[in-house]
Design a protein around this motif. Sequence first.
Motif, PDB file in Angstrom:
ATOM      1  N   GLU A 113       0.765  -1.172  -0.006  1.00  0.00           N
ATOM      2  CA  GLU A 113       0.136  -0.052  -0.022  1.00  0.00           C
ATOM      3  C   GLU A 113       0.962   1.308  -0.080  1.00  0.00           C
ATOM      4  O   GLU A 113       0.615   2.165  -0.793  1.00  0.00           O
TER       5      GLU A 113
ATOM      6  N   ALA B 202       1.225   3.955  -3.096  1.00  0.00           N
ATOM      7  CA  ALA B 202       0.923   5.229  -3.063  1.00  0.00           C
ATOM      8  C   ALA B 202       2.069   6.235  -3.351  1.00  0.00           C
ATOM      9  O   ALA B 202       1.835   7.190  -3.785  1.00  0.00           O
TER      10      ALA B 202
ATOM     11  N   ARG C 230       2.190   8.955  -6.098  1.00  0.00           N
ATOM     12  CA  ARG C 230       2.459  10.467  -5.817  1.00  0.00           C
ATOM     13  C   ARG C 230       3.591  11.094  -6.451  1.00  0.00           C
ATOM     14  O   ARG C 230       3.600  12.191  -6.761  1.00  0.00           O
TER      15      ARG C 230
ATOM     16  N   ILE D  84       1.677  10.041   3.494  1.00  0.00           N
ATOM     17  CA  ILE D  84       1.322   8.931   3.181  1.00  0.00           C
ATOM     18  C   ILE D  84       1.562   7.952   4.457  1.00  0.00           C
ATOM     19  O   ILE D  84       0.663   7.340   4.977  1.00  0.00           O
TER      20      ILE D  84
END
Length: 154
Positions: free
Chosen positions: A87, A91, A95, A139
Amino acid sequence: MTHMEKAMELLRQNYHCSQAVLGAFAGDFGLDLRTALRISTCYGGGMRQETTCGCVTGGLLVLGLAFGFNDPQDRGLEACDNYRTEEYICAFRERMHGDVHCGVILSRDIFIPEAMEAVRQESLPQGKCPRAFLASIEILEHMLKEHGGELLRA
């Protein structure tokens, strides 16, 4: 001081990004800064080989402190840890528009000592890495709040 401010201060002091990310969160887990910097030194080696950005390795160290398992027989925790790792990396990659390699972010082949020296002389980390720091810290803060808010005290 926010996590981002702590990370940027460490970067200004010439610590590498893995050290800065872990150092920014160290106090949240009762870890003194000196120990955090020493631990993350080894993990930052990936960026010196033009591989994964130190913000990723530092972020994974933070996740390990927050959620890591210590019982090799607990496959449920292991699976959960693997899910959180994926995850985080997904992410971060999103980004950073796919850029997860230090050499790409810094636009230099940092595996070559002369190129790494140029990176330092031109202060490229201070100019190019804040985007990676921001992505990593945002994050991490989101994941810590979402998956275990009681762990995040800062």
